[in-house]
Design a protein around this motif. Sequence first.
Motif, PDB file in Angstrom:
ATOM      1  N   TYR A  93       3.246  13.487  26.051  1.00  0.00           N
ATOM      2  CA  TYR A  93       2.624  14.158  27.200  1.00  0.00           C
ATOM      3  C   TYR A  93       1.605  13.250  27.892  1.00  0.00           C
ATOM      4  O   TYR A  93       1.516  13.222  29.126  1.00  0.00           O
ATOM      5  N   LYS A  96       3.375  10.902  30.054  1.00  0.00           N
ATOM      6  CA  LYS A  96       3.889  11.598  31.252  1.00  0.00           C
ATOM      7  C   LYS A  96       2.795  11.711  32.323  1.00  0.00           C
ATOM      8  O   LYS A  96       3.047  11.481  33.498  1.00  0.00           O
ATOM      9  N   GLU A 104       7.262   8.737  30.186  1.00  0.00           N
ATOM     10  CA  GLU A 104       7.416   9.755  29.139  1.00  0.00           C
ATOM     11  C   GLU A 104       8.682   9.496  28.319  1.00  0.00           C
ATOM     12  O   GLU A 104       8.644   9.482  27.085  1.00  0.00           O
TER      13      GLU A 104
END
Length: 534
Positions: A93, A96, A104
């Motif tokens: 995460y 990302k 990611e």
Amino acid sequence: MTQAEIKLCSLLLQEHFGEIVEKIGVHLIRTGSQPLRVIAHDTGTSLDQVKKALCVLVQHNLVSYQVHKRGVVEYEAQCSRVLRMLRYPRYIYTTKTLYSDTGELIVEELLLNGKLTMSAVVKKVADRLTETMEDGKTMDYAEVSNTFVRLADTHFVQRCPSVPTTENSDPGPPPPAPTLVINEKDMYLVPKLTLIGKGKRRRSSDEDAAGEPKAKRPKYTTDNKEPIPDDGIYWQANLDRFHQHFRDQAIVSAVANRMDQTSSEIVRTMLRMSEITTSSSAPFTQPLSSNEIFRSLPVGYNISKQVLDQYLTLLADDPLEFVGKSGDSGGGMYVINLHKALASLATATLESVVQERFGSRCARIFRLVLQKKHIEQKQVEDFAMIPAKEAKDMLYKMLSENFMSLQEIPKTPDHAPSRTFYLYTVNILSAARMLLHRCYKSIANLIERRQFETKENKRLLEKSQRVEAIIASMQATGAEEAQLQEIEEMITAPERQQLETLKRNVNKLDASEIQVDETIFLLESYIECTMKRQ
């Protein structure tokens, strides 16, 4: 190695790799380093299965090996690395948010496979991104490659140690196990690759465009005819760099809560400027002048140099001492005291736990003992302004739960109670260790509960997946709305409600795991930095 940690390692290995790998991994955690044949004998597993299990564990850096003088190779489990699997969703995460979907997927592939070459990662990620795009659109290899380079530049991915070339050219008999080395200069050096191409979509049918079944397709492809340019250069996710990022985020958040958003942005800028130059275990960041900090502030922050200097002075004068002044050159040299910041965050975590478990009055006593270092029971009653009976109960409750300790200072050698001072004190390190142990227990319980919930509703989940698969295939063939509605009605209203409840419960358990892991990270970081100082 506590029983709670071994149990958690066992659950994580079983969930990620299955029973055989879990059996071998837990055996190594319990017994320490052992050679191959002893592992096979002690676990009652065939030699072939042990070899395969060790291959998986070594590939994912969960087991290391060492060649002894007699030429015996011994394998040793890396328990701390096994526990890092809890944090995989957080690593993914974070990438990302920093590097969008491409970053990611790069980190996800590296974590799923343990080690991969850059060319393999780029191709896999490009194919996965192409799958999610609209028809006619594809992901270019060059775009994925650029994101990979950015991750290497910021040290989120690093090269794996490899066999030196001189070792291969040795005419003598090969060693029982290769010695892997890595030059620190080459750790983040990306090989010069010219990856030309676009991601490919997987075909929905079992046959390709030529109508040839998958089983009959030739194993080779045109790509394999020419050698891979980065063959032998493997990459892995740099977990220490992620931990450094998490620590920095926690410090920025703490400053924002204590002061204001501008202060936190100044601290964020200082941490960002020194994130590559400062090692993850360093007690301080590199000294930065206020002029450098002013030039590096984000574009949106239109604060004058004078206001910045005032903020830096406020931060340096703050009792928590997150920011310290190390000199006066360049308008003033400032550093961030990382060890003190981690100690403050760990202390705040302990205070929070005391408040949630025992109430606000206990938290008041706990903070008082922290502030005074050593204090008698009578002084606690007076300073905390709590009746004697209640104060005594609260102190004994926290003492029994190991949040506090009692120190005896005798006036005479006979240790007579009437001639002895009894001082309450908080040993933050031992309290942090106790809380960390409880966190490991909590996560193990959460994983077991999630597995139980899923097992109890296994039949319903399988039915739901079958229905979804039928609907997806019918939509692909252009079925009518009435037909789709008929298939959806195969799951009754009570079953649908049961599925919703299960989904809600599993999501709660997943979220709880991540939240407990955040506490584990803070406590582990504090314990690690304290042990290095001692």
